[in-house]
Design a protein around this motif. Structure first.
Motif, PDB file in Angstrom:
ATOM      1  N   LYS A  22      -6.807 -14.536  -0.493  1.00  0.00           N
ATOM      2  CA  LYS A  22      -6.598 -15.994  -0.620  1.00  0.00           C
ATOM      3  C   LYS A  22      -4.888 -16.259  -0.598  1.00  0.00           C
ATOM      4  CE  LYS A  22     -10.700 -17.277  -2.878  1.00  0.00           C
ATOM      5  NZ  LYS A  22     -11.422 -17.556  -4.123  1.00  0.00           N
ATOM      6  N   ASN A  23      -4.295 -15.483  -1.342  1.00  0.00           N
ATOM      7  CA  ASN A  23      -2.642 -15.427  -1.340  1.00  0.00           C
ATOM      8  C   ASN A  23      -2.007 -14.822  -0.290  1.00  0.00           C
ATOM      9  OD1 ASN A  23      -3.317 -16.704  -3.814  1.00  0.00           O
ATOM     10  ND2 ASN A  23      -2.716 -14.850  -5.140  1.00  0.00           N
ATOM     11  N   ASN A  24      -2.827 -14.475   0.793  1.00  0.00           N
ATOM     12  CA  ASN A  24      -1.930 -14.014   2.060  1.00  0.00           C
ATOM     13  C   ASN A  24      -1.486 -12.485   1.793  1.00  0.00           C
ATOM     14  OD1 ASN A  24      -2.604 -15.777   4.338  1.00  0.00           O
ATOM     15  ND2 ASN A  24      -0.663 -16.495   4.217  1.00  0.00           N
ATOM     16  N   MET A  25      -2.233 -12.021   1.181  1.00  0.00           N
ATOM     17  CA  MET A  25      -1.948 -10.207   0.912  1.00  0.00           C
ATOM     18  C   MET A  25      -2.909  -9.707   1.089  1.00  0.00           C
ATOM     19  SD  MET A  25       1.031 -10.538  -2.424  1.00  0.00           S
ATOM     20  CE  MET A  25       0.080 -11.806  -3.523  1.00  0.00           C
ATOM     21  N   LYS A  26      -2.768  -8.581   1.684  1.00  0.00           N
ATOM     22  CA  LYS A  26      -4.036  -7.420   2.068  1.00  0.00           C
ATOM     23  C   LYS A  26      -4.364  -6.876   0.996  1.00  0.00           C
ATOM     24  CE  LYS A  26      -6.959  -5.603   4.743  1.00  0.00           C
ATOM     25  NZ  LYS A  26      -8.381  -6.321   5.349  1.00  0.00           N
ATOM     26  N   GLY A  27      -5.616  -6.713   0.441  1.00  0.00           N
ATOM     27  CA  GLY A  27      -5.894  -5.710  -0.598  1.00  0.00           C
ATOM     28  C   GLY A  27      -6.758  -4.640  -0.142  1.00  0.00           C
ATOM     29  N   TYR A  28      -6.467  -3.380  -0.649  1.00  0.00           N
ATOM     30  CA  TYR A  28      -7.505  -2.428  -0.342  1.00  0.00           C
ATOM     31  C   TYR A  28      -8.041  -1.495  -1.657  1.00  0.00           C
ATOM     32  CZ  TYR A  28      -5.005  -2.433   4.292  1.00  0.00           C
ATOM     33  OH  TYR A  28      -4.459  -2.798   5.338  1.00  0.00           O
ATOM     34  N   PHE A  29      -9.262  -1.006  -1.466  1.00  0.00           N
ATOM     35  CA  PHE A  29      -9.549  -0.343  -2.768  1.00  0.00           C
ATOM     36  C   PHE A  29     -10.178   1.216  -2.150  1.00  0.00           C
ATOM     37  CE2 PHE A  29     -13.029   0.948  -5.659  1.00  0.00           C
ATOM     38  CZ  PHE A  29     -12.476   1.375  -6.719  1.00  0.00           C
ATOM     39  N   ILE A  30      -9.650   2.123  -2.816  1.00  0.00           N
ATOM     40  CA  ILE A  30      -9.782   3.485  -2.380  1.00  0.00           C
ATOM     41  C   ILE A  30      -9.945   4.314  -3.573  1.00  0.00           C
ATOM     42  CG2 ILE A  30      -8.583   3.393  -0.310  1.00  0.00           C
ATOM     43  CD1 ILE A  30      -6.282   4.951  -1.518  1.00  0.00           C
ATOM     44  N   HIS A 131       9.700  -5.419   6.823  1.00  0.00           N
ATOM     45  CA  HIS A 131       8.759  -6.058   7.279  1.00  0.00           C
ATOM     46  C   HIS A 131       7.381  -5.964   6.860  1.00  0.00           C
ATOM     47  CE1 HIS A 131      11.436  -6.992  10.937  1.00  0.00           C
ATOM     48  NE2 HIS A 131      11.723  -5.607  10.784  1.00  0.00           N
ATOM     49  N   GLN A 132       7.369  -4.820   6.240  1.00  0.00           N
ATOM     50  CA  GLN A 132       6.112  -4.594   5.471  1.00  0.00           C
ATOM     51  C   GLN A 132       6.395  -3.974   4.139  1.00  0.00           C
ATOM     52  OE1 GLN A 132       2.003  -2.159   6.733  1.00  0.00           O
ATOM     53  NE2 GLN A 132       3.799  -0.827   7.045  1.00  0.00           N
ATOM     54  N   VAL A 133       5.337  -4.482   3.113  1.00  0.00           N
ATOM     55  CA  VAL A 133       5.833  -3.815   1.923  1.00  0.00           C
ATOM     56  C   VAL A 133       4.256  -3.365   1.353  1.00  0.00           C
ATOM     57  CG1 VAL A 133       6.019  -4.359  -0.708  1.00  0.00           C
ATOM     58  CG2 VAL A 133       7.519  -5.579   0.944  1.00  0.00           C
ATOM     59  N   ILE A 134       4.271  -2.112   0.839  1.00  0.00           N
ATOM     60  CA  ILE A 134       2.938  -1.414   0.405  1.00  0.00           C
ATOM     61  C   ILE A 134       3.056  -1.293  -1.017  1.00  0.00           C
ATOM     62  CG2 ILE A 134       1.495   0.502   0.703  1.00  0.00           C
ATOM     63  CD1 ILE A 134       2.461   0.681   3.650  1.00  0.00           C
ATOM     64  N   ILE A 135       2.191  -1.946  -1.873  1.00  0.00           N
ATOM     65  CA  ILE A 135       2.183  -1.552  -3.273  1.00  0.00           C
ATOM     66  C   ILE A 135       1.090  -0.562  -3.379  1.00  0.00           C
ATOM     67  CG2 ILE A 135       1.598  -2.743  -5.535  1.00  0.00           C
ATOM     68  CD1 ILE A 135       4.218  -3.456  -4.272  1.00  0.00           C
ATOM     69  N   ILE A 136       1.196   0.355  -4.119  1.00  0.00           N
ATOM     70  CA  ILE A 136       0.210   1.309  -4.400  1.00  0.00           C
ATOM     71  C   ILE A 136       0.211   1.370  -6.065  1.00  0.00           C
ATOM     72  CG2 ILE A 136      -0.426   3.590  -4.477  1.00  0.00           C
ATOM     73  CD1 ILE A 136       1.200   4.113  -1.938  1.00  0.00           C
ATOM     74  N   ALA A 137      -1.079   1.022  -6.711  1.00  0.00           N
ATOM     75  CA  ALA A 137      -1.430   0.964  -7.935  1.00  0.00           C
ATOM     76  C   ALA A 137      -2.817   1.322  -8.373  1.00  0.00           C
ATOM     77  CB  ALA A 137      -1.066  -0.366  -8.535  1.00  0.00           C
ATOM     78  N   GLY A 138      -2.879   1.795  -9.754  1.00  0.00           N
ATOM     79  CA  GLY A 138      -3.999   2.406 -10.270  1.00  0.00           C
ATOM     80  C   GLY A 138      -4.825   1.291 -10.792  1.00  0.00           C
ATOM     81  N   THR A 139      -6.048   1.277 -10.992  1.00  0.00           N
ATOM     82  CA  THR A 139      -6.835   0.082 -11.209  1.00  0.00           C
ATOM     83  C   THR A 139      -6.360  -0.369 -12.822  1.00  0.00           C
ATOM     84  OG1 THR A 139      -8.718   1.850 -11.759  1.00  0.00           O
ATOM     85  CG2 THR A 139      -8.683   0.360  -9.594  1.00  0.00           C
ATOM     86  N   ASN A 140      -5.667   0.644 -13.419  1.00  0.00           N
ATOM     87  CA  ASN A 140      -5.377   0.172 -14.750  1.00  0.00           C
ATOM     88  C   ASN A 140      -4.124  -0.855 -15.034  1.00  0.00           C
ATOM     89  OD1 ASN A 140      -3.750   2.594 -13.781  1.00  0.00           O
ATOM     90  ND2 ASN A 140      -2.426   2.246 -15.462  1.00  0.00           N
ATOM     91  N   LYS A 141      -3.693  -1.065 -13.904  1.00  0.00           N
ATOM     92  CA  LYS A 141      -2.693  -2.166 -13.777  1.00  0.00           C
ATOM     93  C   LYS A 141      -3.083  -3.593 -13.755  1.00  0.00           C
ATOM     94  CE  LYS A 141       0.889   0.572 -13.570  1.00  0.00           C
ATOM     95  NZ  LYS A 141       2.068   0.577 -12.439  1.00  0.00           N
ATOM     96  N   ILE A 142      -4.607  -3.741 -13.482  1.00  0.00           N
ATOM     97  CA  ILE A 142      -5.254  -4.966 -13.202  1.00  0.00           C
ATOM     98  C   ILE A 142      -5.528  -5.726 -14.711  1.00  0.00           C
ATOM     99  CG2 ILE A 142      -7.203  -6.248 -12.688  1.00  0.00           C
ATOM    100  CD1 ILE A 142      -7.702  -4.160 -10.564  1.00  0.00           C
ATOM    101  N   ARG A 201       2.015  -9.481   5.060  1.00  0.00           N
ATOM    102  CA  ARG A 201       3.278  -8.452   4.831  1.00  0.00           C
ATOM    103  C   ARG A 201       3.172  -7.714   3.702  1.00  0.00           C
ATOM    104  NH1 ARG A 201       7.539  -9.320   1.333  1.00  0.00           N
ATOM    105  NH2 ARG A 201       9.300  -8.186   1.823  1.00  0.00           N
ATOM    106  N   ILE A 202       2.627  -8.169   2.557  1.00  0.00           N
ATOM    107  CA  ILE A 202       2.295  -7.402   1.132  1.00  0.00           C
ATOM    108  C   ILE A 202       1.017  -6.952   1.393  1.00  0.00           C
ATOM    109  CG2 ILE A 202       2.158  -7.141  -1.068  1.00  0.00           C
ATOM    110  CD1 ILE A 202       4.512  -9.158  -1.425  1.00  0.00           C
ATOM    111  N   LYS A 203       1.021  -5.473   1.209  1.00  0.00           N
ATOM    112  CA  LYS A 203      -0.601  -4.900   1.293  1.00  0.00           C
ATOM    113  C   LYS A 203      -0.529  -3.992   0.124  1.00  0.00           C
ATOM    114  CE  LYS A 203      -0.508  -4.159   6.245  1.00  0.00           C
ATOM    115  NZ  LYS A 203       0.926  -4.886   6.462  1.00  0.00           N
ATOM    116  N   VAL A 204      -1.651  -4.430  -0.826  1.00  0.00           N
ATOM    117  CA  VAL A 204      -1.664  -3.642  -2.077  1.00  0.00           C
ATOM    118  C   VAL A 204      -2.986  -2.766  -1.973  1.00  0.00           C
ATOM    119  CG1 VAL A 204      -2.384  -4.272  -4.555  1.00  0.00           C
ATOM    120  CG2 VAL A 204      -1.163  -5.780  -3.367  1.00  0.00           C
ATOM    121  N   ILE A 205      -2.721  -1.613  -2.347  1.00  0.00           N
ATOM    122  CA  ILE A 205      -3.643  -0.483  -2.238  1.00  0.00           C
ATOM    123  C   ILE A 205      -4.039  -0.090  -3.877  1.00  0.00           C
ATOM    124  CG2 ILE A 205      -4.291   1.895  -1.479  1.00  0.00           C
ATOM    125  CD1 ILE A 205      -2.204   1.534   0.581  1.00  0.00           C
TER     126      ILE A 205
END
Length: 213
Positions: A22-30, A131-142, A201-205
């Protein structure tokens, strides 16, 4: 993991991913590091310019070595014996990268990224430039809310990071933030990203691990 706890965690992740969208950021869960590498292979083309922010998470996951072994131009801030001026040049050049990699200090279920920085070199490229920002975070950051994010970072992540960096702030002695004015203070820049003009532009993995602080 007990089934009810697993259900609660999965519901939180689902809410977070939906909010990012909804905030125009792409989310992935792996779930695995192998999946992370495969996803980064897809997101980062050969021959591109890559910058990184200071991140324990990236170090723990081996992302820096992965980038060093890719056919890319890596602005490696971790090279040994860099002078202050050479490091500053890397920080400036990070604004002109194709991809900037970092983690985040906290991520709310409303899809907000919250970070605190010492000199701004990590958080500034998150806002503008690459052009692209990739954020990588553990689920402990939620966390659930922005207030929870601030509390998490100031009272947990920042004191631990200050200790890692060898700072002499009060939090490294007593283990919590007192909003000091010490010369070594690392809580100088507070950044909340609530959305993006440029979609994805921002992708959160999110990876199903406890990572970083």
């Amino acid at each position: 993991m007990e089934s009810n706890v697993k259900w609660y965690k999965e519901a939180s992740i689902k809410r977070t991913l939906s909010s990012l969208e909804k905030n125009n950021m792409k989310g992935y869960f792996i779930k695995t590091r192998d999946q992370l590498i495969k996803l980064l292979d897809q997101l980062i083309p050969d021959g591109t310019r890559i910058g990184v922010g200071d991140s324990v998470t990236l170090l723990e996951l081996g992302v820096l070595d992965y980038i060093r072994n890719r056919n890319v131009y890596f602005l490696d801030k971790y090279k040994p014996d860099l002078t202050r001026d050479e490091k500053r040049e890397i920080y400036i050049n990070n604004f002109d990268t194709d991809t900037f990699l970092s983690s985040t200090n906290a991520l709310t279920e409303k899809g907000e990224l919250f970070n605190i920085d010492g000199n701004g070199s990590r958080v500034a490229p998150l806002i503008y430039g690459p052009h692209q920002v990739i954020i990588i975070a553990g689920t402990n950051k939620i966390v659930q809310s922005h207030e929870d994010a601030v509390k998490r970072v100031r009272q947990y992540a920042a004191p631990i990071d200050a200790k890692r960096l060898g700072k002499h702030t009060p939090c490294t002695k007593i283990g919590y933030c007192v909003d000091c004015s010490h010369k070594d203070r690392i809580c100088n820049d507070f950044l909340t990203i609530t959305g993006q003009f440029i979609k994805d532009r921002i992708k959160v993995i999110l990876i199903d691990e406890t990572l970083g602080y």
